[in-house]
Design an enzyme around this catalytic site. Structure first.
Site, PDB file in Angstrom:
ATOM      1  CG  HIS A  53      16.862  31.135 -34.779  1.00 21.69           C
ATOM      2  ND1 HIS A  53      16.394  30.310 -35.770  1.00 21.69           N
ATOM      3  CD2 HIS A  53      17.754  30.398 -34.086  1.00 21.69           C
ATOM      4  CE1 HIS A  53      16.989  29.124 -35.685  1.00 21.69           C
ATOM      5  NE2 HIS A  53      17.812  29.147 -34.671  1.00 21.69           N
TER       6      HIS A  53
ATOM      7  CG  HIS B 293      18.598  26.827 -30.210  1.00 18.32           C
ATOM      8  ND1 HIS B 293      17.340  26.929 -30.758  1.00 18.32           N
ATOM      9  CD2 HIS B 293      19.458  27.214 -31.180  1.00 18.32           C
ATOM     10  CE1 HIS B 293      17.433  27.366 -32.005  1.00 18.32           C
ATOM     11  NE2 HIS B 293      18.714  27.544 -32.290  1.00 18.32           N
TER      12      HIS B 293
ATOM     13  NE  ARG C  85      17.241  34.892 -41.640  1.00 16.96           N
ATOM     14  CZ  ARG C  85      17.834  34.329 -40.581  1.00 16.96           C
ATOM     15  NH1 ARG C  85      18.232  35.095 -39.566  1.00 16.96           N
ATOM     16  NH2 ARG C  85      18.045  33.032 -40.519  1.00 16.96           N
TER      17      ARG C  85
ATOM     18  CG  ASP D  39      22.566  27.292 -32.769  1.00 17.15           C
ATOM     19  OD1 ASP D  39      21.731  26.740 -33.501  1.00 17.15           O
ATOM     20  OD2 ASP D  39      22.948  28.468 -32.962  1.00 17.15           O
TER      21      ASP D  39
ATOM     22  NE  ARG E   2      21.273  31.341 -44.796  1.00 18.19           N
ATOM     23  CZ  ARG E   2      20.256  32.152 -45.051  1.00 18.19           C
ATOM     24  NH1 ARG E   2      19.279  32.278 -44.187  1.00 18.19           N
ATOM     25  NH2 ARG E   2      20.216  32.850 -46.158  1.00 18.19           N
TER      26      ARG E   2
ATOM     27  CG  HIS F 109      21.278  33.182 -31.542  1.00 18.89           C
ATOM     28  ND1 HIS F 109      22.254  32.316 -31.120  1.00 18.89           N
ATOM     29  CD2 HIS F 109      20.647  32.564 -32.596  1.00 18.89           C
ATOM     30  CE1 HIS F 109      22.245  31.240 -31.887  1.00 18.89           C
ATOM     31  NE2 HIS F 109      21.281  31.348 -32.783  1.00 18.89           N
TER      32      HIS F 109
ATOM     33  CD  GLU G 242      22.699  33.204 -35.238  1.00 17.95           C
ATOM     34  OE1 GLU G 242      21.603  32.931 -35.788  1.00 17.95           O
ATOM     35  OE2 GLU G 242      23.628  32.397 -35.137  1.00 17.95           O
TER      36      GLU G 242
ATOM     37  CG  HIS H 153      19.298  23.835 -35.444  1.00 20.37           C
ATOM     38  ND1 HIS H 153      17.978  24.217 -35.390  1.00 20.37           N
ATOM     39  CD2 HIS H 153      20.019  24.942 -35.161  1.00 20.37           C
ATOM     40  CE1 HIS H 153      17.915  25.508 -35.090  1.00 20.37           C
ATOM     41  NE2 HIS H 153      19.138  25.973 -34.942  1.00 20.37           N
TER      42      HIS H 153
ATOM     43  CD  GLN I 127      22.582  23.480 -38.023  1.00 19.84           C
ATOM     44  OE1 GLN I 127      23.313  24.048 -37.216  1.00 19.84           O
ATOM     45  NE2 GLN I 127      21.534  24.076 -38.560  1.00 19.84           N
TER      46      GLN I 127
HETATM   47 ZN    ZN Z   1      19.588  27.854 -34.192  1.00 19.94          ZN
END
Ligand code: ZN
Length: 456
Positions: free
Chosen positions: A234, A57, A212, A322, A83, A271, A237, A59, A62
């Site tokens: 996800h 995992h 979500r 992550d 976030r 997670h 978490e 991203h 980031q």
């Molecule tokens: Zn993630």
């Protein structure tokens, strides 16, 4: 064809001595133990040969905001304030940055003991949400970066449709992520075409972002889009997310998923921090992989995964970096084990009786990681991709110890990653502790950082 000679190697059958390993077309073609070294062999000296992990995992974008969200705001910080920083950052990220940051991040993964990555990719569009001329443009940048670096890839385009469980529209930074199902299909198709010219160990999966961001109808459609391909999502978490899902779906996230979707070995659930004992046991029995990201989960204050119960019920675990805040296989596994100690007030809780803790953690992560990425790797065994790395007991002050004690020392007591060599599907991309093209990726990454940090 390459031949390696290792005095010690962790094979699928256990520790072996004087191992002569042959790689052909990226695959382990032959393993001889108690063999004699041949003149053409690459001699590993005192280094120990180990299976490398698949990072389940990431991203990668980031990585460029690492360390920039550690100042306290007016109130106590949480995942949700982190976030907000991420969304502001997205306003300035262009296609060249995405490529440069991914290449640097993937290089660091190789230097840390990962031979492949599952890139959970959701920055699809331009600022404001307008698709690029090729809707898969940013996916192509990720695939290109991985190929340049030589790291194995399972590319996971993300379907991100809503801003919350109430199907609220996306806003602000989220607009770069958002797609309806038709657009998502076109992005997947574009990535599929690009992967046709990639190495054979490159794969495509799908990633419904979370409960979500998709509803049950979209979740069912996306899981049917690529039969047999990995599905990553996800889940559970944050406590706020658990409450939202309970209110809207009528059940806790993992509970709802297990009761409504056929969760099996294709799935990697990222997670799984907040689960009841029943959910933990149910997930373990499903055969899915729990994609744990201990460094990020600690940094974001997510909570502690119920690892002891999950492992007791033979649950599969993969490790992800992550947010790519710090990329280190050893530190991820150490953090996972330490998190369980905080919770249980005991030591060596994830180890098997009288066995090396590090060996057990590494083998769980390599086999679970390979499963999650749909990658025939995870063990040093004939027929699997040659995903391997070495550590040198002399460098880490562990010479004179048995192999498994040296591995414990590496994971729990050494100061750095100390990965001397790494092969990804036979591609020898880390030598003498560094990626073979480190300078190039570092330069491009720094250029992007200078630009992005000025604009922040
Ligand atoms: Zn993630």
């Amino acid at each position: 064809m390459q031949h390696l000679f290792a005095k010690s190697a962790l094979l699928s059958t256990g520790w072996a001595s004087n191992v002569r390993l042959t790689i052909e077309d990226g695959v382990i073609a032959n393993i001889e133990v108690e063999a004699a070294k041949q003149p053409s062999d690459m001699e590993l000296g005192e280094q120990i040969l180990l299976p490398a992990a698949s990072n389940v995992h990431s991203h990668s974008f980031q990585r460029a905001m690492a360390g920039l969200s550690e100042r306290r705001g007016a109130s106590t910080d949480s995942f949700w304030t982190w976030r907000d920083v991420m969304y502001r950052f997205l306003d300035h990220l262009d296609v060249e940055d995405i490529n440069a940051i991914a290449a640097f991040t993937f290089m660091e993964m190789a230097e840390a003991g990962f031979a492949a990555v599952g890139e959970f990719h959701y920055v699809h569009h331009q600022k404001g949400g307008t698709p690029y001329d090729n809707p898969a443009e940013t996916s192509l940048q990720i695939i290109n970066a991985a190929q340049h670096v030589g790291l194995g890839l399972t590319h996971l385009p993300v379907l991100y449709r809503f801003g919350s469980v109430n199907e609220e529209p996306l806003k602000g930074g989220q607009l770069r992520f958002g797609s309806d199902f038709d657009l998502f299909e076109r992005m997947v198709e574009g990535a599929k075409i690009s992967l046709k010219s990639a190495p054979n160990d490159y794969h495509l999966g799908v990633a419904p972002h979370s409960l979500r961001a998709v509803n049950s109808e979209l979740l069912s459609k996306v899981t049917q889009l690529l039969p047999d391909a990995p599905i990553h999502m996800h889940i559970a978490e944050q406590l706020g997310e658990v409450e939202d899902v309970k209110a809207h779906f009528g059940a806790r996230p993992v509970e709802w998923l297990l009761n409504n979707i056929e969760v099996d070995r294709r799935w990697c659930l990222i997670h799984c921090t907040h689960m009841t004992p029943e959910e933990t046991i149910g997930l373990a029995k499903s055969g899915a992989v729990a994609g744990l990201c201990p460094i990020t989960e600690a940094n974001l204050g997510d909570g502690i995964f119920d690892g002891v119960r999950y492992v007791e019920h033979s649950g599969h675990i993969g490790i992800g970096s992550d947010s790519d805040l710090r990329i280190s296989l050893a530190e991820e596994l150490r953090t996972l084990e330490h998190s369980q100690r905080y919770q249980t007030n005991q030591r060596t809780v994830l180890a098997k009786p009288h066995r090396s803790n590090a060996q057990n953690l590494l083998q769980m992560a390599t086999s679970g990681g390979a499963q999650a990425l749909g990658r025939h790797a995870g063990r040093l065994e004939v027929g699997r991709w040659a995903d391997m790395f070495t550590i040198d007991p002399q460098t880490i002050l562990a010479d004179g110890l048995s192999e498994s004690l040296a591995l414990d020392y590496w994971m729990f007591a050494s100061r750095k990653d100390n990965v001397e060599n790494l092969w990804s599907a036979g591609r020898h991309i880390v030598k003498d502790g560094h990626h073979i093209n480190r300078a190039e990726y570092e330069q491009r990454f720094k250029r992007s950082l200078r630009k992005l940090r000025v604009l922040l």
